[in-house]
Write an enzyme that holds these catalytic residues in place. Sequence first.
Site, PDB file in Angstrom:
ATOM      1  N   LYS A 130       0.865  -1.180   0.000  1.00 32.03           N
ATOM      2  CA  LYS A 130       0.000   0.000   0.000  1.00 32.03           C
ATOM      3  C   LYS A 130       0.898   1.226   0.000  1.00 32.03           C
ATOM      4  O   LYS A 130       2.026   1.178   0.473  1.00 32.03           O
ATOM      5  CB  LYS A 130      -0.888   0.033   1.254  1.00 32.03           C
ATOM      6  CG  LYS A 130      -2.082   0.952   1.133  1.00 32.03           C
ATOM      7  CD  LYS A 130      -3.198   0.280   0.369  1.00 32.03           C
ATOM      8  CE  LYS A 130      -4.371   1.178   0.121  1.00 32.03           C
ATOM      9  NZ  LYS A 130      -5.541   0.391  -0.335  1.00 32.03           N
ATOM     10  N   ASP A 170      -7.153   4.306  -4.500  1.00 39.93           N
ATOM     11  CA  ASP A 170      -7.797   4.121  -3.192  1.00 39.93           C
ATOM     12  C   ASP A 170      -8.403   5.489  -2.875  1.00 39.93           C
ATOM     13  O   ASP A 170      -8.639   6.296  -3.809  1.00 39.93           O
ATOM     14  CB  ASP A 170      -6.771   3.672  -2.129  1.00 39.93           C
ATOM     15  CG  ASP A 170      -7.443   3.144  -0.852  1.00 39.93           C
ATOM     16  OD1 ASP A 170      -7.867   1.989  -0.838  1.00 39.93           O
ATOM     17  OD2 ASP A 170      -7.563   3.907   0.135  1.00 39.93           O
TER      18      ASP A 170
END
Length: 451
Positions: A130, A170
């Site tokens: 991430k 995201d």
Amino acid sequence: MARSNPEDLEQFMTELKQRNPHEAEFHQAVYEVAANVCDYISDRDVYHEMQILRRIAEPDRIIIFRVCWEDDSGAIRVNRGYRVQNNNSIGPYKGGLRFHPSVNLSVMKFLAFEQTFKNSLTGLPMGGAKGGSDFDVKGKSDNEVMRFCQSFMVELHRHLGADVDVPAGDIGVGAREIGYLFGQYKRLTNKFSGVLTGKGMEYGGSPIRTEATGYGTVYMMEDMLSRVGDHIEGKTCLVSGAGNVAQYATEKINHLGGRVVTMSDSSGFVYDKDGIDADKLAYIVDLKTNRRGSIDEYAEEYGAEYHAGGQPWDLPCDLAFPCATQNEISRDQARALIRNGCIGVSEGANMPTDQEGITDFVDAKVLFAPSKAANAGGVAISGLEMSQNSARITWKEEQLQELLREIMQGIHDKCVEYGEVSGSRYVDYVKGANIAGFTKVADAMVAYGVV
Ligand code: NDP
Ligand code: 2IT
């Protein structure tokens, strides 16, 4: 080989907190997994000996970098960029980028840790990562966002590659940002490769990537209900968020005959008793994605209730779909949902329910699909975007729709396999997802030896 007691949850967590102080979200995400996995591995010696859980909870690599950019007034601005490459045992690092002022190391580490298990559950060859920045896209012009993305990529591109690490979107990173990021990657490397997913259809994107997370979250709910002879049709649903995941969750609930009565953003939520139908949803998509406005405009447009600063979880409903952000359902809110008749929760956001809330849902036998299972549809289609890019072809939309449906069904079934509660019809999907996600990564790590 030195042995400790990885099955001792308290000892494991104490050590983790000492090694990673002040990282509440990371502690929370690891605890949720460790609570199930410590028990599961207690009689599986090889996982102890190889220290698998400890190793998964220590990211392979963390990259933190300065991002300087110039705003429209010519002032120099400084943000912080991150990429947490958590684990690449079963495939290249894969996971989104989040641009939001709340981004910090703890948030990045929790998301990368979760992604490792989620990607494993999809059955596709993807490791977990991430990244992102504390950059706030709100109130920035397109040119400012472009300059930020370009500067961010100047550092990040060194750590990426189609077989190395493949980011995606995201919170705060949608089609516009992916375009700027990919354009800069291509320029810096002189390579057109599948190094980001969620790309536009003109430049290597996959059909249904945009829809996949929201649709998948609803499919997960449909599969949980169908196992107990029920369905979404006719159910009253609370959705939070109004971004990518919330929009397509709402669309799919509508397709399946449910009625969505709420959506929210960081300013508050709207309550529309008549339901947010396709036309009203089109208004929300335009408002949030194109005009980047605030959800109270919806209330004005349609005469719905607007609750500033609040969240929708106190309202009566059959089903809840938290699709905004982490820890948006506390224990009190979980209890309110249970009290008001909620029978199912499918988490579109990552870790939207806090640990106490999860315990209450599971104890009350609510059908509860944790995020790493429920929102895996997005990264699954990202994985298929990578396959299409490698083969330099684009599959048909119908094919991808079918694959998404199959992958979500597969995730549901794996959760049932590992999460069935003996002597009961109830499935602990949290346990099922954690153990099913863990085993594939763990077995690959065992095969590699100590690396
Ligand atoms: P978007 O940026 O498209 O939308 C985010 C939505 O959540 C917006 O409505 C935003 O409000 C709201 N929100 C964000 N942060 C907060 C906050 N701190 N408090 C209240 N509301 C907030 O993001 P996505 O829809 O892509 O992501 C939503 C969730 O889904 C995240 O948890 C993400 O990690 C998860 N997810 C996303 C996937 C994807 O494919 N995009 C895949 C899997 C999970 P506002 O508009 O006011 O900012
Ligand atoms: O949390 C997630 O799974 C995502 N943001 C999507 C990741 C991806 O690589 O598609």
